[in-house]
Design an enzyme around this catalytic site. Structure first.
Site, PDB file in Angstrom:
ATOM      1  N   HIS A  14       0.852   1.481  14.316  1.00 51.80           N
ATOM      2  CA  HIS A  14       0.155   2.044  13.156  1.00 51.80           C
ATOM      3  C   HIS A  14      -1.210   1.394  12.908  1.00 51.80           C
ATOM      4  O   HIS A  14      -1.297   0.276  12.399  1.00 51.80           O
ATOM      5  CB  HIS A  14       1.025   1.885  11.920  1.00 51.80           C
ATOM      6  N   HIS A  25      -5.150   7.970   4.768  1.00 50.98           N
ATOM      7  CA  HIS A  25      -4.383   7.559   3.595  1.00 50.98           C
ATOM      8  C   HIS A  25      -4.849   6.265   2.930  1.00 50.98           C
ATOM      9  O   HIS A  25      -4.224   5.830   1.955  1.00 50.98           O
ATOM     10  CB  HIS A  25      -2.887   7.480   3.934  1.00 50.98           C
ATOM     11  N   ASP A  28      -4.483   1.605  10.844  1.00 47.67           N
ATOM     12  CA  ASP A  28      -5.177   2.228   9.723  1.00 47.67           C
ATOM     13  C   ASP A  28      -6.582   2.603  10.163  1.00 47.67           C
ATOM     14  O   ASP A  28      -7.372   1.748  10.578  1.00 47.67           O
ATOM     15  CB  ASP A  28      -5.236   1.275   8.533  1.00 47.67           C
ATOM     16  N   ASP A  55       3.209   5.698   6.451  1.00 48.88           N
ATOM     17  CA  ASP A  55       2.569   4.808   5.476  1.00 48.88           C
ATOM     18  C   ASP A  55       1.714   5.525   4.445  1.00 48.88           C
ATOM     19  O   ASP A  55       0.730   4.984   3.964  1.00 48.88           O
ATOM     20  CB  ASP A  55       1.707   3.777   6.225  1.00 48.88           C
TER      21      ASP A  55
END
Length: 1102
Positions: free
Chosen positions: A291, A616, A293, A403
């Site tokens: 993951h 996000h 970001d 997330d």
């Protein structure tokens, strides 16, 4: 006489006499002893750590270092960086400041004493991230720093006693950016420096390293298995036996090998991927992920390097560990990789082909799902799936979104329409009020569509593959009545990186332990996420009744993200609306003039940038300031490019894009919405009009498409609006629908003439500005906690003055001091409401426009609207529909929704009457009892110290309505967000029947609950396609419709004189489905179920 009896002597192995006292083990002490064997503290020189390495070499005799430091925080390419002169540097040198890049040239020679050692590594640690490049410019492996992922296996070719050259691209940031001290969410320190404290060649004792992992996992079994279990006791005894054996032999290599044999009795043979080859059933599917970001505590430019570092690492691990399966989502990240690191992208593609590197998710980025429009959600999947299909040959089947801060109620439907029937997340484990009750379940959308959803019971997407992660994957599974399996998503994440060799080694031992000793749930590597969900879907097909969850997956945390970074949210809303209009007009332009090229590339650029900004941590407002500098730049590009595209399309249609006037011109407005409108529009200054007298406003009505323009003289003898001061400081505004009273900027009365009722409860004040103390438990930009409601403070009454007193519009401005440094000017306006002939009045709202100077610290500004309405539920616009939420706090689940997300409107209605609150760029809302509360601005100081500071312009409105919540609110809110603007065109264009016919050729008639939301060209039409996928012959128009109110609805797509050959109902990816009949007059009948989203492809006749 009897015979003699001979007694047999019984023997025993037990000595006759005790050798001495033996005490019972004190387990807490013996468990505590385990740490002594492996820790890095005072015993590191005598314990196992002292045997990890067989030799080391450092210093300039073996490692020569030189550096090129690019200026101005630039990040040059390999070719550019290595073209410069490098200056000598050394271990102990400090590099900085924050975000700077330093290219280190490394010339390394393996000493003769190490050349024949089994395993050689470079250990490099400057406490920051880096990327190792080969001498000829191939990215090899990422480095993390601070003891994490600091090793690089030296090629065998380096064992020749000669110097070999490679480069390390040093990034002056850690895995989580450059936060000061130990708090990673604080604003980054711009002046951090990183000291290179380790650069050495290391010969690794692989047996000692393997024993370290063996001991770690068996020690965890001793600590974490139930204390009264045989398995815990046995693990403790074996670990202590290992320590005794090691100590007795002085830590010799033979003793290390013997220690591994001792532990193999508990974990079996774990030296290869064959540990997974047994055919015994498993419950835990382990899958690697990292993951990343796309922005958060670092800017996008650093994300691009994180992708290369992370994906290169995983390709290397896949080569070393054949069982490793790695998933990565976010098409945007693959695109950056392809553009900037083609060699790594090629490695990824080869591993994708072998099935070991697995693209997943189907979306452009891992986006927020609360605030993007319905069309944005659709485009996330359209752009994502098209990228994955065009680059890897397959679409994704699982929506992977671990997330994001809550999940929209329409995601199951949109996912299914994009070809995905599975959904993975875990974020609801972060709830800080209620525990979400399911792990594996069917999630049902507003329209009844469903996906099979799995929330990892380990409650993380960045598991370290510990014993406890595997154990919790079963013990915390809340759906074992239906299915006991679970996904374990492991690997370093958020800042990227992904799994490490330690993770993979630990999982081998966990599997070996399950097969050899038992009790620990059996974990499997080598399967995919799709294998996991395939099995669940087969179970469902075979009759397993998984529990269902209807509606949104509301995250009971991070509620402040509906409001933080207001300018970013304004940009998002305006860009979405702009793209709608451009696509509509450009589609018509291609129909009118085949020489006009549909601007697919420019539209793709704007869409991809918009989807990127919906990541996000970007759209929610939880990133550092640098990220918003980046997003502002992208939005600015979008607005400028969009303006040009709009001008080009209008020009082809015969219109100008502004109100500039030439001889023979007239004025009009283009109504891009799918229903007629009738509104007053302010006439731009210096506009030439023909009117009996001075005119500030014109009445514009008609559409869709071209509207009529009628300037209205300011000196109308019978004004339809009025404003006056009825008492000192009390003002009365009136039109043909309402009479309102305002005191100090607050509305004390709204009288609805038609309904003959008061809207504001006696003694209450609507449009009341309130401010709250806003100090959440930790996550400043993310959270607002329930206790903030207890700090409510009304802003004091302001000073009001009449700023507009026209025949058709009146306005009252009130300036209110928020504090010594902040103020707000709010203008309340009331316009004449005209009937548009459909029974609706447009506009029939009370409009508020605010200019705010905001210089607060940890405060939350809202505006309240108490209304004389009673209902236990309020309604809120969401993507493609309506979501209803409680207005009470009966249960903790109800109370948890003290702040919720809405789109363009929120509504509180009772039988026969209701009030909607409209907004043009806000998303945070609350309805408590009969008080409706729109969230305006926050002032968090982390991770952006300047979040929301400065000037803001805000529009919102009160829209009372007789009767139930219906299409009037839906349409009025969309009108409010899409103001009509006057443009000019030759009279010959405005009154051209062919142009009028063109605009009327794509209309929707029938139920007012149906909304024609999107008109665009087909992605793969031969005159549109950019070649990503197979070209589709001919031209087509895509029409997207949704049912907006929650009931079955019928209508007709009217194509007018447009020559439509065939029509299909299709999915979001524009795959043809059911073919529909075309009527004699070109009409296509459609029927949608409640809240259904339906896409239609109209094939044009050539």
């Amino acid at each position: 006489m009897g015979g003699e009896i001979q007694l047999r002597q019984l023997s025993t192995a037990l000595p006759k006499y005790s050798a001495g006292p033996v005490g019972q083990q004190i387990h807490s002490i013996y468990k505590g002893r385990l740490g002594v064997f492996t820790d890095n503290g005072q015993y590191a020189g005598q314990n196992l750590r002292s045997k990890m390495y067989e030799g080391k070499a450092s210093g300039e005799e073996y490692i020569k270092l030189s550096v090129y430091s690019p200026p101005d925080l630039t990040r040059p390419s390999f070719q550019e960086a290595t073209s410069h002169e490098f200056e000598r540097t050394h271990v102990g040198e400090a590099f900085g400041p924050s975000w700077s890049t330093h290219w280190i040239k490394v010339q390394l020679k393996v000493p003769s004493s190490l050349q024949k050692k089994e395993h050689l590594e470079l250990h490099w640690d400057a406490g920051n991230e880096g990327l190792i490049w080969s001498e000829d410019g191939i990215p090899l492996q990422g480095l993390t720093g601070n003891g994490d992922r600091i090793e690089w296996i030296l090629p065998d070719s380096f064992r020749d006693g000669k110097f070999h050259t490679f480069y390390i691209e040093m990034a002056c940031n850690g895995m989580f950016g450059n936060a000061p001290g130990g708090d990673s969410i604080q604003p980054p320190n711009p002046n951090k420096y990183f000291t290179l404290f380790k650069a050495e060649i290391v010969a690794v004792n692989l047996e000692a390293r393997q024993l370290y992992i063996d001991f770690w996992i068996v020690g965890d079994a001793a600590r974490e298995f139930p204390e009264n279990s045989w398995e815990s006791h046995e693990a403790l005894q074996l670990c202590n036996k290992v320590m005794d054996t090691f100590e007795a032999a002085g830590g010799s290599q033979d003793s290390i090998i013997e220690c591994r044999k001792i532990l193999s009795k508990y974990i079996g043979d774990v030296n290869s991927s064959k540990v997974y080859d047994t055919d015994r059933d498993h419950l835990i599917y382990a899958i690697g992920n990292c993951h990343i970001d796309t922005c958060w505590l670092w800017p996008w430019a650093e994300t691009k390097r994180k992708i290369a570092r992370s994906f290169a690492n995983q390709c290397d691990l896949i080569d070393r560990y054949p069982e490793h399966r790695f998933v990565a989502s976010q098409a945007q990240q693959y695109k950056w990789l392809e553009q900037l690191y083609p060699a790594v992208f090629d490695r990824v593609k080869s591993r994708v082909k072998s099935g070991q590197f697995q693209p997943i998710g189907g979306s452009w980025v891992e986006h927020d799902t609360n605030m993007p429009s319905g069309e944005s959600l659709s485009r996330q999947f359209l752009y994502g799936q098209r990228f994955f299909e065009s680059h890897f040959g397959e679409r994704c089947r699982t929506f992977w979104l671990p997330d994001t801060f809550g999940y929209s109620t329409q995601l199951p439907q949109v996912s299914r329409l994009a070809g995905m029937s599975r959904f993975f997340t875990q974020k609801l484990s972060w709830n800080n009020i209620n525990i979400f009750p399911h792990s594996t379940f069917k999630w049902v959308s507003l329209d009844g569509s469903q996906v099979i959803c799995h929330m990892a019971p380990a409650n993380t997407y960045t598991a370290d593959a510990h014993f406890g992660d595997v154990s919790r994957s079963l013990s915390q599974n809340k759906s074992m009545d239906q299915d006991a399996t679970s996904l374990l998503a492991f690997g370093k994440g958020d800042g990227g990186g992904g799994p490490t060799w330690e993770h993979l080694e630990k999982l081998r031992r966990c599997r070996g332990m399950s097969d050899t000793t038992g009790l620990l749930p059996r974990v499997k590597m080598g399967d995919s996420v799709e294998d996991f969900f395939d099995r669940l879907e087969r179970k469902a097909e075979s009759g397993t009744k998984f529990v269902t969850w209807y509606g949104e997956l509301y995250l009971e945390l991070h509620r402040g993200t509906y409001t933080s970074q207001a300018n970013n949210k304004w940009n998002n809303r305006k860009t979405e609306l702009m793209l709608h209009d451009i696509e509509y007009l450009a589609t018509l332009a291609t129909i009118k003039d085949r020489s006009y090229k549909y601007p697919k590339k420019d539209l793709d650029d704007i869409w991809e940038n918009t989807l990127l900004c919906q990541f996000h941590d970007c759209l929610p407002g939880s990133a550092i300031e640098m990220c918003y500098d980046d997003s502002d730049e992208l939005y600015d590009y979008g607005f400028k490019t969009g303006k040009k595209l709009m001008k080009d399309a209008l020009s082809v249609l015969g219109f100008k894009s502004d109100a500039s006037y030439e001889k023979g011109d007239t004025y009009c407005a283009i109504n891009t919405l799918p229903w007629p409108r009738m509104e007053f529009v302010r006439i731009p200054d210096k506009t030439k009009i023909s009117a009996p007298g001075p005119s500030t406003y014109a009445l514009v009505n008609g559409g869709p498409g071209i509207t009529n323009f009628c300037p209205w003289p300011d000196s109308d003898p019978e004004p339809m609006t009025s404003i006056k001061e009825v008492r000192k400081g009390v003002f009365q505004l009136e039109n043909n629908l309402y009479k309102i009273e305002v005191e100090g900027g607050s509305i004390t009365s709204i009288w609805d003439f038609q309904a003959d009722r008061e809207i504001v409860p006696k003694g209450a004040k609507a449009n009341q500005l309130v401010i709250f103390d806003d100090k959440p438990l930790y996550w400043q930009a993310w959270d607002v906690e329930v206790y903030h409601l207890e700090t409510r403070t009304e802003l004091p009454p302001g000073t009001s003055r009449i700023v507009e007193n026209g025949a058709f519009r009146v306005s009252l401005e009130t300036e209110t001091r928020i504090s010594e440094n902040s103020w707000i000017k709010t203008t309340i306006s009331l316009s004449t409401a005209f009937s548009d002939g459909s029974g609706d009045n447009s506009p029939a709202y009370i409009e508020m426009t605010s200019e705010v100077e905001w210089r607060e610290t940890m405060k939350f500004l809202k505006v309240e609207f108490p209304v004389d309405i009673t209902n236990t539920e309020a309604s809120y616009e969401t993507q493609y529909g309506i979501i209803r939420r409680p207005t009470h706090y009966n249960t903790s689940w109800d109370m948890a929704k003290f702040e919720v997300c809405c789109h363009k409107w929120a509504d509180l209605s009772e039988n026969g009457y209701g009030v909607s609150i409209l907004n043009d760029s806000k998303y945070g809302f609350a309805t408590s009892g009969n008080v409706m509360r729109l969230s305006l601005l926050r002032a968090p100081k982390a991770p952006d110290a300047h979040a929301d500071m400065g000037r803001h312009h805000i529009r919102y409105a009160i829209f009372p309505h007789s009767g139930p919540l219906d299409h009037r609110t839906v349409r009025t809110a969309r009108n409010f967000n899409t103001p009509l603007q006057l443009i000019s065109a030759p009279r010959s264009t405005v009154f051209d029947s062919k142009i009028e016919s063109l605009f009327s050729s794509l209309q929707l008639q029938g139920s007012p609950a149906l909304v024609l939301d999107t008109i665009k060209r087909g992605e793969d039409d031969e005159d549109v396609s950019r070649g990503e996928l197979a070209v589709r012959k001919g031209r087509s128009v895509i029409v997207r419709i949704y049912e907006s109110l929650g009931g079955k609805a019928r209508g007709e797509i009217r194509t007018g004189e447009l020559e439509v050959q065939r029509v299909w109902k299709c999915n979001l990816l524009e795959d043809d489905g059911e073919e529909l009949a075309i009527g004699e007059e070109g009409e296509v009948e459609v029927e949608l179920r409640a809240f259904e989203v339906a896409t239609f492809r109209l094939q044009l006749r050539e």
